[in-house]
Structures are given as structure tokens and as C-alpha cells.
Motif scaffolding. Structure first.
Motif, PDB file in Angstrom:
ATOM      1  N   GLU A 124       0.829  -1.208   0.000  1.00 27.15           N
ATOM      2  CA  GLU A 124       0.000   0.000   0.000  1.00 27.15           C
ATOM      3  C   GLU A 124       0.862   1.257   0.000  1.00 27.15           C
ATOM      4  O   GLU A 124       1.756   1.424   0.828  1.00 27.15           O
ATOM      5  CB  GLU A 124      -0.916   0.003   1.218  1.00 27.15           C
ATOM      6  CG  GLU A 124      -1.860   1.198   1.258  1.00 27.15           C
ATOM      7  CD  GLU A 124      -2.774   1.191   2.465  1.00 27.15           C
ATOM      8  OE1 GLU A 124      -3.619   2.089   2.569  1.00 27.15           O
ATOM      9  OE2 GLU A 124      -2.635   0.283   3.311  1.00 27.15           O
ATOM     10  N   GLY A 125       0.624   2.121  -0.974  1.00 28.23           N
ATOM     11  CA  GLY A 125       1.314   3.397  -1.037  1.00 28.23           C
ATOM     12  C   GLY A 125       2.751   3.318  -1.506  1.00 28.23           C
ATOM     13  O   GLY A 125       3.464   4.318  -1.472  1.00 28.23           O
ATOM     14  N   LEU A 126       3.179   2.139  -1.960  1.00 24.93           N
ATOM     15  CA  LEU A 126       4.552   1.964  -2.423  1.00 24.93           C
ATOM     16  C   LEU A 126       4.501   1.259  -3.776  1.00 24.93           C
ATOM     17  O   LEU A 126       3.902   0.192  -3.898  1.00 24.93           O
ATOM     18  CB  LEU A 126       5.354   1.123  -1.420  1.00 24.93           C
ATOM     19  CG  LEU A 126       6.859   1.018  -1.627  1.00 24.93           C
ATOM     20  CD1 LEU A 126       7.521   2.397  -1.548  1.00 24.93           C
ATOM     21  CD2 LEU A 126       7.465   0.089  -0.577  1.00 24.93           C
ATOM     22  N   LEU A 127       5.100   1.891  -4.790  1.00 23.52           N
ATOM     23  CA  LEU A 127       5.008   1.362  -6.150  1.00 23.52           C
ATOM     24  C   LEU A 127       5.269  -0.136  -6.215  1.00 23.52           C
ATOM     25  O   LEU A 127       6.164  -0.668  -5.553  1.00 23.52           O
ATOM     26  CB  LEU A 127       6.012   2.076  -7.064  1.00 23.52           C
ATOM     27  CG  LEU A 127       5.690   3.505  -7.497  1.00 23.52           C
ATOM     28  CD1 LEU A 127       6.858   4.079  -8.303  1.00 23.52           C
ATOM     29  CD2 LEU A 127       4.416   3.550  -8.327  1.00 23.52           C
ATOM     30  N   THR A 128       4.456  -0.826  -7.015  1.00 21.77           N
ATOM     31  CA  THR A 128       4.613  -2.257  -7.270  1.00 21.77           C
ATOM     32  C   THR A 128       4.605  -2.438  -8.777  1.00 21.77           C
ATOM     33  O   THR A 128       3.550  -2.419  -9.406  1.00 21.77           O
ATOM     34  CB  THR A 128       3.477  -3.063  -6.614  1.00 21.77           C
ATOM     35  OG1 THR A 128       3.502  -2.844  -5.198  1.00 21.77           O
ATOM     36  CG2 THR A 128       3.624  -4.545  -6.900  1.00 21.77           C
ATOM     37  N   THR A 129       5.792  -2.611  -9.369  1.00 24.13           N
ATOM     38  CA  THR A 129       5.913  -2.556 -10.833  1.00 24.13           C
ATOM     39  C   THR A 129       6.042  -3.914 -11.494  1.00 24.13           C
ATOM     40  O   THR A 129       5.907  -4.009 -12.714  1.00 24.13           O
ATOM     41  CB  THR A 129       7.156  -1.737 -11.227  1.00 24.13           C
ATOM     42  OG1 THR A 129       8.343  -2.483 -10.902  1.00 24.13           O
ATOM     43  CG2 THR A 129       7.189  -0.383 -10.515  1.00 24.13           C
ATOM     44  N   CYS A 130       6.332  -4.968 -10.739  1.00 26.97           N
ATOM     45  CA  CYS A 130       6.661  -6.275 -11.334  1.00 26.97           C
ATOM     46  C   CYS A 130       7.815  -6.151 -12.324  1.00 26.97           C
ATOM     47  O   CYS A 130       7.956  -6.968 -13.237  1.00 26.97           O
ATOM     48  CB  CYS A 130       5.451  -6.905 -12.020  1.00 26.97           C
ATOM     49  SG  CYS A 130       4.169  -7.446 -10.893  1.00 26.97           S
ATOM     50  N   ALA A 131       8.646  -5.117 -12.167  1.00 27.71           N
ATOM     51  CA  ALA A 131       9.773  -4.828 -13.060  1.00 27.71           C
ATOM     52  C   ALA A 131       9.328  -4.689 -14.506  1.00 27.71           C
ATOM     53  O   ALA A 131      10.069  -4.974 -15.439  1.00 27.71           O
ATOM     54  CB  ALA A 131      10.869  -5.897 -12.941  1.00 27.71           C
TER      55      ALA A 131
END
Length: 485
Positions: free
Chosen positions: A85-92
């Protein structure tokens, strides 16, 4: 880095006696990242403001004498396919370069409950598809033992960060070996739990019948503590197993007298580096000295595991990744002519080559006229592979072999040959198809690079796996070796 070499209990004793504060632990983590991450590129996103805020709150808790969580104050890295939550999650992936989740995955909530500190999100192969970390759309992560070499994948950032002493532990995900193989390449401990033991809620799906979250740590004891914190039933995950969670640390007795070990001949045959085989045989001698016995066994359907895995995993990926269309979330292509053109452009621009390769393979295997010939047949072979393990486990407590057929390879060496890259997972993929637990522990080096020993157990028998791994670790020094960055 010295702080992160200490046992968990020793760190907690220092916190309790006020020799150390949580803020100092977090400072040490970011200092080490500043010193080393330019060389290894383990992190995609840092959580510096949030981590320092959480550390200050835990330091106040120390002063008040409140009860502390199982992982109190320990700096952790999270693989970037687990939502925060609130922290980027890009899966690269460029497709999710702007994805800022509004909730935590269950394992993240459990880590917060155990009071660890999230330092940041770790690099990986895009959507967890790869075995070298070269498929990240941002940059490749490099092996701390030699930065000309890969750290393994897809949890390469997680393994490299722990090996480099940037964090105390990290979470990764394992679909076909993506915790165990990078752990082996980076000389640390990587545990893939039984499928269903750890909730997948909040893990961006690659292959839903295979994906499993697990810890990467410096030693087996830490692995047991982290597993204790994240294991358990979750109603939000339909595949979560409602089983009793034992105290995993009680298994760390150092006693393996009478342990029956099966050694698959298929895991030590053609394609296995002689130096890797020698390290495994030396490890078996250690077990003999501790009173365990071993015999050669056969897992006859191992030769079909790679083909079976890539049909099933790619089929599930093609279905799971259909949701990435440029409409609901993620990056959207500019100036499409119509809705279909929006889908086509967004997916063409957002996905990298390996992801596209697997989507196309999976879509083909599921298509009309080919479903029975490919997908259905692969499911039947998966059952045979699972039965191979069940038959061996009728007579043996654990199965032991190499984690990977070789040590880490050079960056760029296999990137143009996907089939050779896939074959690096020949020892880990059958375990994933069977859904049973396995751990990789350091068992030697070859040409300056680590070798991993894989210990495989019965479903939901993580205690025996941890006991066998811990006993080996206590009677060898391989886990104490560290890269000199």
C-alpha cells in the motif's frame, strides 16, 4: 553489514538492552544500499521516508516496554510483485511503472504485524518470468559475488540484496525455482514452502497453480522465523490451506540421526556440472557423519518436467495477464484508433520480449484444437511427476540434490537462447509441479561462485526440511562465506 550477520535473537537482545535501536538498523540498511546498490542494482523503489517513520515508532515501543513482534525492527526487502500500500509495485515491467496499490498483500500485512521494516521493493524478471534477472525492464541485477554474473531469477534482487547485506531478509516468489535458484547463485538460504502454506493474496499472479511466496535469508534459523511470521490460512486466497502451523524453530535441533535421504539419479546425471555434483556428494558425506542414511532413487518423469512446466505456466500466464489491457490500471498507450487498438498498443508497448513469448505460447496451448494435445496432456504429466515424489516419500524423509545444474552464468551469456535458460531450472521445476516444500542452502563454491544444495520434503513437512538444512549448516561453514563487494 556486520549487524546483518548477527542471529535474529542476538539482534533482538541488543535491541532489548538498548545497545542498538531500530533506527540504527534502518540507517545501516540504507547506508549499505548507498555503498553497494550502484554495483548490484537490487532495488527498484526505496521506502526511506516510511521506513524511518516506522523505525521511530518501534523505538518508542522499545522505551515503553511493550511486547515486540517476532521480526521486530528487522529491515526487509519485498520482491516487486507483492503489492504494498502506497509503495510502487511494478513487477519490473513498464506496464506497471505507475501502479501504486491501495492495499497490502497478506504477507506484507503479516510482516507488519511481526513488526519488520519494509526497506523497499526489489528487482526481478518482468512478471517473474525468467531465471537470470536480465528480463527486468529497468536494469539487470548483478551477482554480489561477481558483478559480471547473474544473480539468478526471478527473485534475483531479493537474493542479491540479502547476499550483499543490504537487508536482514527478503521475500521472493517461486513458480519454478525463483527463490531457490537465485539463493543458490548468491550463496544464501532460500525456502519455497508447500503450495498453499503462505497466502498468495496480493501476489501479482504469473501461474496461479504454482506461485508461492517464501523467505530468502542468510541462515536456516532466520528462514524458520520468517516462515513462522508469514505462514497460515487466509480466507482471501482460495488456494490457501487451512492447516495447523507448528513452531518451526523447534525443528532446529541439529539432530538428523536416522534421517532417510533419497538422491535422485536424474538430478546428478547429464548436464550437471562435475563441481556441483562433487559438492552435493560431499554434503551427503556430512549427513552420513551425522547418522543419516542415503540411497539413490529415481524420479522417472523428471525429463518431461521442463516441457510440462512451460506449457502449464505459460497457459496460466496468458490467462492471468489478460487483465493488463491499458484500461483499468497500468500504462495506457497514446492515441489509439479504437478500443482494440488500445489493447494492442498498450500490451505491445508495456510487455517485454520474454513476457510476450510466454503469453503467445500459453495462448496457443489453450486454443481450440490444441488444448487436449498440449495443456491437458501437460496436466496429466504433472500428475505423474507428483506421483513420483509421493512414491519416493513412502520410504524416505527428504530428497536431496543440487539446486541448479551449474553455478551462476555470465550476464548476456544465455539471453539469446531461451531453451538453455529454461534448462537451468531442471532441478527445481519438478518440485514446484509437485507442490512440495524445498530449501536451498550453500554447500560449496566453484570458481569463486556459490553452489546450492536442495533439500525437498513432503507436503506441509517444512519442519523436517528445516531440520535437515539446519543440521547441515551447523556442521559446515559454507553459509558463513560472504561476497567481497
Amino acid at each position: 553489514m556486520a549487524l546483518f550477520e548477527s542471529r535474529l535473537q542476538d539482534v533482538h537482545n541488543q535491541l532489548r538492552s538498548r545497545e542498538l535501536s531500530v533506527t540504527e538498523l534502518v540507517d545501516a540498511s540504507y547506508k549499505r544500499i548507498a555503498e553497494t546498490d550502484e554495483a548490484i542494482k537490487a532495488f527498484i523503489t526505496l521506502n526511506e521516508e516510511g521506513a524511518r517513520r516506522d523505525a521511530a515508532a518501534l523505538d518508542k515501543q522499545l522505551e515503553s516496554g511493550e511486547e515486540r513482534g517476532l521480526l521486530f525492527g528487522l529491515p526487509a526487502g519485498i520482491k516487486d510483485n507483492i503489492v504494498t500500500e502506497g509503495l510502487l509495485t511494478t513487477c519490473a515491467s513498464q506496464f506497471l511503472s505507475n501502479y501504486n496499490p491501495i492495499y497490502d498483500g497478506t504477507v506484507v500485512s503479516k510482516l507488519k504485524a511481526a513488526q519488520s521494516i519494509t526497506i523497499g521493493k526489489l528487482n526481478m524478471d518482468e512478471f517473474a518470468m525468467g531465471g537470470s534477472n536480465e528480463n527486468s525492464s529497468y536494469f539487470p541485477t548483478r551477482n554480489p559475488w561477481n558483478t559480471d554474473y547473474v544473480p539468478g531469477g526471478s527473485s534475483g534482487g531479493s537474493a542479491a540484496s540479502v547476499a550483499a547485506g543490504q537487508v536482514y531478509f527478503a521475500l521472493g516468489s517461486d513458480t519454478g525455482g525463483s527463490i531457490r535458484q537465485p539463493a543458490a547463485y548468491c550463496g544464501i538460504v532460500g525456502l519455497k514452502p508447500t503450495y498453499g502454506l503462505v497466502s498468495r493474496f496480493g501476489l501479482v499472479a504469473f501461474a496461479s497453480s504454482l506461485d508461492q511466496i517464501g523467505p530468502l535469508t542468510k541462515n536456516v534459523e532466520d528462514s524458520a522465523y520468517v516462515l513462522q511470521a508469514i505462514a497460515g490460512y487466509d480466507a482471501k486466497d482460495s488456494t490457501s490451506a487451512n492447516v495447523e502451523i507448528p513452531d518451526y524453530t523447534t525443528a532446529l535441533t541439529g539432530d538428523v540421526k536416522g534421517l532417510r535421504i533419497g538422491v535422485p539419479k536424474e538430478y546428478l546425471g547429464a548436464g550437471i556440472d562435475p563441481k556441483v555434483k562433487e559438492a552435493v556428494m560431499n554434503a551427503l558425506k556430512v549427513y552420513e557423519g551425522l547418522g543419516a542414511t542415503w540411497e539413490e532413487v529415481s524420479l522417472p518423469h523428471t525429463e518431461y518436467a521442463i516441457a510440462t512446466y512451460y506449457l502449464l505456466a505459460s497457459s496460466e500466464a496468458s490467462s492471468n495477464l489478460a487483465r493488463f489491457d491499458g484500461v483499468r490500471y497500468g500504462v495506457r498507450a497514446d492515441n489509439p484508433d479504437n478500443l482494440i487498438d488500445l489493447y494492442r498498443k498498450s500490451r505491445s508497448q508495456g510487455f517485454g520480449p520474454e513476457v510476450k513469448r510466454r503469453i503467445m505460447l500459453g495462448t496457443y496451448a489453450l486454443s481450440s484444437g490444441y488444448y487436449d494435445a498440449y495443456y491437458l496432456k501437460a496436466q496429466k504429466v504433472r500428475t505423474l511427476i507428483k506421483q513420483d515424489f509421493e512414491e519416493v516419500f513412502q520410504q524416505y524423509d527428504v530428497i536431496i540434490g543440487p539446486t541448479a545444474p551449474t553455478t551462476a552464468f555470465r550476464i548476456g551469456e544465455q539471453v539469446g537462447d531461451p531453451l538453455t535458460m529454461y534448462l537451468n531450472d531442471i532441478c527445481t521445476i519438478p518440485v514446484s509441479l509437485a507442490g512440495v516444500p524445498a530449501i536451498s542452502v550453500p554447500c560449496g563454491t566453484a570458481d569463486g561462485l556459490p553452489i546450492g544444495l536442495q533439500i525437498i520434503g513432503k507436503a506441509f513437512d517444512e519442519q523436517t526440511v528445516l531440520r535437515a538444512a539446519h543440521a547441515f549448516e551447523q556442521h559446515t561453514d559454507h553459509h558463513k562465506l560472504r561476497p567481497q563487494l
